[in-house]
Design a protein around this motif. Sequence first.
Motif, mmCIF file in Angstrom:
data_model
loop_
_atom_site.group_PDB
_atom_site.id
_atom_site.type_symbol
_atom_site.label_atom_id
_atom_site.label_comp_id
_atom_site.label_asym_id
_atom_site.label_seq_id
_atom_site.Cartn_x
_atom_site.Cartn_y
_atom_site.Cartn_z
ATOM 1 N N PRO A 117 3.176 3.937 3.626
ATOM 2 C CA PRO A 117 2.848 5.204 4.165
ATOM 3 C C PRO A 117 2.607 5.241 5.867
ATOM 4 O O PRO A 117 2.847 6.364 6.222
ATOM 5 C CB PRO A 117 1.374 5.711 3.347
ATOM 6 C CG PRO A 117 1.706 4.811 2.093
ATOM 7 C CD PRO A 117 2.247 3.537 2.409
ATOM 8 N N ALA A 118 1.662 4.045 6.227
ATOM 9 C CA ALA A 118 1.128 4.369 7.330
ATOM 10 C C ALA A 118 2.534 4.055 8.352
ATOM 11 O O ALA A 118 2.745 4.667 9.491
ATOM 12 C CB ALA A 118 0.322 3.083 7.648
ATOM 13 N N GLN A 120 5.523 4.756 7.590
ATOM 14 C CA GLN A 120 6.207 6.194 7.493
ATOM 15 C C GLN A 120 5.758 7.332 8.693
ATOM 16 O O GLN A 120 6.553 7.840 9.302
ATOM 17 C CB GLN A 120 6.128 6.794 6.018
ATOM 18 C CG GLN A 120 7.075 8.007 5.895
ATOM 19 C CD GLN A 120 8.373 7.900 6.052
ATOM 20 O OE1 GLN A 120 9.113 7.139 5.199
ATOM 21 N NE2 GLN A 120 9.261 8.557 6.931
ATOM 22 N N ARG A 121 4.399 7.145 8.562
ATOM 23 C CA ARG A 121 3.787 8.273 9.630
ATOM 24 C C ARG A 121 4.283 7.682 10.824
ATOM 25 O O ARG A 121 4.671 8.584 11.721
ATOM 26 C CB ARG A 121 2.428 8.154 9.413
ATOM 27 C CG ARG A 121 1.690 8.830 8.347
ATOM 28 C CD ARG A 121 0.342 8.999 8.396
ATOM 29 N NE ARG A 121 -0.394 7.899 8.422
ATOM 30 C CZ ARG A 121 -0.849 7.134 7.211
ATOM 31 N NH1 ARG A 121 -0.491 7.750 6.084
ATOM 32 N NH2 ARG A 121 -1.611 5.913 7.333
ATOM 33 N N VAL A 122 4.092 6.474 11.222
ATOM 34 C CA VAL A 122 4.657 6.008 12.590
ATOM 35 C C VAL A 122 5.864 6.461 13.103
ATOM 36 O O VAL A 122 6.390 6.774 13.924
ATOM 37 C CB VAL A 122 4.453 4.593 12.876
ATOM 38 C CG1 VAL A 122 5.245 3.918 14.071
ATOM 39 C CG2 VAL A 122 3.204 4.189 12.767
ATOM 40 N N ASP A 124 7.901 8.843 11.486
ATOM 41 C CA ASP A 124 7.933 10.265 11.581
ATOM 42 C C ASP A 124 7.298 10.856 12.957
ATOM 43 O O ASP A 124 8.022 11.855 13.626
ATOM 44 C CB ASP A 124 7.090 11.075 10.496
ATOM 45 C CG ASP A 124 7.935 10.952 8.959
ATOM 46 O OD1 ASP A 124 9.116 11.280 9.291
ATOM 47 O OD2 ASP A 124 7.492 11.002 8.266
ATOM 48 N N ASP A 125 6.251 10.065 13.450
ATOM 49 C CA ASP A 125 5.594 10.700 14.767
ATOM 50 C C ASP A 125 6.619 10.293 15.935
ATOM 51 O O ASP A 125 6.695 11.021 16.757
ATOM 52 C CB ASP A 125 4.179 10.013 14.889
ATOM 53 C CG ASP A 125 3.190 10.484 14.015
ATOM 54 O OD1 ASP A 125 3.520 11.554 13.180
ATOM 55 O OD2 ASP A 125 2.120 9.766 13.926
ATOM 56 N N CYS A 126 7.332 9.116 15.712
ATOM 57 C CA CYS A 126 8.203 8.800 17.017
ATOM 58 C C CYS A 126 9.192 9.655 16.679
ATOM 59 O O CYS A 126 9.826 9.734 17.987
ATOM 60 C CB CYS A 126 8.602 7.241 16.724
ATOM 61 S SG CYS A 126 7.290 6.214 17.171
ATOM 62 N N ASP A 128 9.377 12.844 15.903
ATOM 63 C CA ASP A 128 8.890 13.796 16.203
ATOM 64 C C ASP A 128 8.846 13.912 17.820
ATOM 65 O O ASP A 128 9.155 15.030 18.598
ATOM 66 C CB ASP A 128 7.457 14.346 15.848
ATOM 67 C CG ASP A 128 7.609 14.646 14.335
ATOM 68 O OD1 ASP A 128 8.525 15.276 13.910
ATOM 69 O OD2 ASP A 128 6.471 14.526 13.666
ATOM 70 N N ASP A 154 -1.151 -2.103 15.180
ATOM 71 C CA ASP A 154 -2.205 -1.692 14.149
ATOM 72 C C ASP A 154 -2.317 -2.879 13.307
ATOM 73 O O ASP A 154 -3.727 -2.958 12.904
ATOM 74 C CB ASP A 154 -1.594 -0.373 13.612
ATOM 75 C CG ASP A 154 -2.620 -0.006 12.399
ATOM 76 O OD1 ASP A 154 -3.504 0.384 12.756
ATOM 77 O OD2 ASP A 154 -2.202 -0.122 11.018
ATOM 78 N N THR A 365 15.041 7.716 7.374
ATOM 79 C CA THR A 365 14.276 8.655 8.061
ATOM 80 C C THR A 365 14.959 9.222 9.322
ATOM 81 O O THR A 365 15.149 10.561 9.614
ATOM 82 C CB THR A 365 12.897 8.122 8.547
ATOM 83 O OG1 THR A 365 12.035 7.818 7.702
ATOM 84 C CG2 THR A 365 12.299 9.552 9.292
#
Length: 400
Positions: A117-118, A120-122, A124-126, A128, A154, A365
């Motif tokens: 999950p972490a 995936q967030r990284v 997606d943020d990149c 975005d 991290d 992604t």
Amino acid sequence: MTADTTDAIPEYPMSRAPGCPFDPPPRLAELREHDPITRVRLWDGTTPWLVTRHADQKALLRDPRVSADMTHDDYPRQAPGPKRTLSFIGMDAPEHPRLRRMLSADFAIKRVEDMRPAVQRVVDDCVDRMLAGPNPTDLVEAFALPVPSLVICDLLGVPYADHDFFQDNSKVLINRGSTPDERMAASGRLHHYLADLLAAKRADPRDDMLSGLAGRVDAGELSATEATEMAVLMLIAGHETTANMISLSTLALLRDPDQLALLRDGDQDVAKTAVDELLRYLTITHGGRRRFATEDIEIGGRVIRAGEGIVLPNESANRDPEVFAEPDRIDLLRSSRSHLAFGFGVHQCLGQPLARLELEVVYRTLFRRVPTLAPATDFDTVPFKHDGFVYGLYELPVTW
């Protein structure tokens, strides 16, 4: 044999064919077929054995008579400079397993999977930020470098605000053209930075890998120098290889729309298979894995004598037609798990579960969220890293 005469020994590393930047040097394929264990000449005039076949490389990588000790005089060095190790990856037993075990839990498959999950967030943020920025843009700076840098920062507990500092210095270390003085200076800066950070973690531990190493220093299990060298290795290996793999594989897929469609429209199993196939096809480590024999070894009809160097170009093994059918094309549905991109044996890459996870999330992604992604420059103008120990792209202009 003529290959052993002074004037017939080929220089290594070898050049790729013009217009074929994804393929290994064609000379490697010739040697793999006709002279799979032969001498080559390195930058310093030494003539170690070049081993090009998949089966022979695996046999040597698991042979206890083969040493990875980078400080030994017999080790075939990649470039001029002082004889020094790169933490445990350049050591033999008993130091290698002692140090490696201290990080094994951090890269256990289940623990890495918990990071999904972490990661995936990284990613997606990149994506975005890239989509909100200029179009066209450089995929390397906008996406391929930030993703693994954020993840490894991290994991280690390194401030991401300092990423330019460690990226700039790691680039010096992996550039074949860097002078010994430049390498020493870059290495010194990284060591000082991480030594100070480890000291801070000892005073104020957090839930991160550096704090774990700092705790082992306090417990007397590690010296401060050993902990610093391990931290440098994790920082460099954790972002440099994955970043280059992201940019290089993205370009390879954009050049092969049928395979890209399979990946974009496929499920997670296709993405997992694609990771290994692209690792096999591209094999971004340059200059071959380096070893030397501690005893005489008979292999492939040759005898490698004790003290002789060995170079194992994994890009040759990963294109071996005895193991992979039609090896010079991408087939994202083939099983390529037997590739040697992560090495083999006791020195097989410790961080491969994390690298696989990052690449899988990136592939699932990026191409779904940016289905119109396309190169923004001619293929012939893309700058490839022919001068480094890690292959990749200096930049990849893209549009969407």
